[in-house]
Motif scaffolding. Structure first.
Motif, short mmCIF file in Angstrom:
data_model
loop_
_atom_site.label_atom_id
_atom_site.label_comp_id
_atom_site.label_asym_id
_atom_site.label_seq_id
_atom_site.Cartn_x
_atom_site.Cartn_y
_atom_site.Cartn_z
N ALA A 48 -53.90 -87.51 -2.52
CA ALA A 48 -53.70 -87.31 -4.05
C ALA A 48 -52.22 -86.65 -4.13
O ALA A 48 -51.52 -87.00 -5.17
CB ALA A 48 -54.69 -86.31 -4.60
N LEU A 49 -51.94 -86.09 -2.97
CA LEU A 49 -50.52 -85.37 -3.48
C LEU A 49 -49.31 -86.33 -2.93
O LEU A 49 -47.90 -85.90 -3.49
CB LEU A 49 -50.34 -84.16 -2.32
N ARG A 50 -49.60 -87.33 -2.45
CA ARG A 50 -48.55 -88.43 -2.38
C ARG A 50 -48.10 -89.00 -3.70
O ARG A 50 -46.97 -89.54 -3.75
CB ARG A 50 -49.09 -89.55 -1.57
N ARG A 51 -49.14 -88.72 -4.64
CA ARG A 51 -48.54 -89.29 -5.99
C ARG A 51 -48.12 -88.05 -6.74
O ARG A 51 -47.35 -88.54 -8.04
CB ARG A 51 -49.89 -89.72 -6.74
N HIS A 52 -47.82 -87.02 -6.28
CA HIS A 52 -47.23 -85.64 -6.97
C HIS A 52 -46.38 -84.95 -5.84
O HIS A 52 -46.62 -83.85 -5.57
CB HIS A 52 -48.32 -84.87 -7.39
N PRO A 53 -45.42 -85.72 -5.58
CA PRO A 53 -44.45 -85.10 -4.45
C PRO A 53 -43.83 -83.55 -4.78
O PRO A 53 -43.50 -82.85 -4.12
CB PRO A 53 -43.45 -86.29 -4.37
N GLU A 54 -43.42 -83.72 -6.17
CA GLU A 54 -43.15 -82.10 -6.43
C GLU A 54 -44.11 -81.18 -6.30
O GLU A 54 -43.71 -80.04 -5.73
CB GLU A 54 -42.57 -82.19 -7.97
N LEU A 55 -45.34 -81.63 -6.58
CA LEU A 55 -46.49 -80.52 -6.36
C LEU A 55 -46.66 -80.24 -4.90
O LEU A 55 -46.83 -79.02 -4.49
CB LEU A 55 -47.58 -80.92 -7.06
N LYS A 56 -46.61 -81.16 -4.13
CA LYS A 56 -46.67 -81.12 -2.73
C LYS A 56 -45.48 -80.16 -2.26
O LYS A 56 -46.06 -79.42 -1.16
CB LYS A 56 -46.64 -82.57 -2.03
N GLU A 57 -44.17 -80.51 -2.41
CA GLU A 57 -43.06 -79.58 -2.20
C GLU A 57 -43.37 -78.15 -2.40
O GLU A 57 -43.22 -77.32 -1.92
CB GLU A 57 -41.88 -80.22 -2.83
N GLU A 58 -43.82 -77.90 -3.96
CA GLU A 58 -44.08 -76.64 -4.17
C GLU A 58 -45.15 -75.79 -3.37
O GLU A 58 -44.82 -75.01 -2.99
CB GLU A 58 -44.63 -76.68 -5.66
N ALA A 59 -46.32 -76.63 -3.11
CA ALA A 59 -47.31 -75.97 -2.29
C ALA A 59 -46.86 -75.61 -0.97
O ALA A 59 -47.15 -74.58 -0.56
CB ALA A 59 -48.51 -76.92 -2.34
N SER A 60 -46.01 -76.53 -0.36
CA SER A 60 -45.59 -76.32 0.98
C SER A 60 -44.62 -75.05 1.12
O SER A 60 -44.58 -74.11 1.87
CB SER A 60 -44.66 -77.25 1.63
#
Length: 68
Positions: A48-60
């Motif tokens: 799911a996070l592949r569709r939301h790269p900005e959120l993935k970056e923020e979470a990381s």
């Protein structure tokens, strides 16, 4: 086609909001966020996070900073 794009955009925005809510509710812990969402495996959240790269970056970034 514009209606279809609008529907897709709305779905993606709702999905992102739900994922963000899960991360916030679990202190930005990935595995716990996946469980909170009721996903069978953390890899489902990764997909799911592949569709939301900005959120993935923020979470990381939050996890690295120790917010997790």
């Amino acid at each position: 086609m514009d209606k279809l794009k609008a529907l897709r955009d709305k779905h993606l925005a709702e999905e992102e909001a739900l994922i963000r809510e899960a991360f916030e509710a679990t202190g930005w812990r990935f595995r716990e966020a996946a469980r909170w969402l009721g996903l069978a495996t953390p890899s489902s959240l990764q997909s799911a996070l592949r569709r939301h790269p900005e959120l993935k970056e923020e979470a990381s970034a939050r996890a690295r900073e120790g917010d997790a």
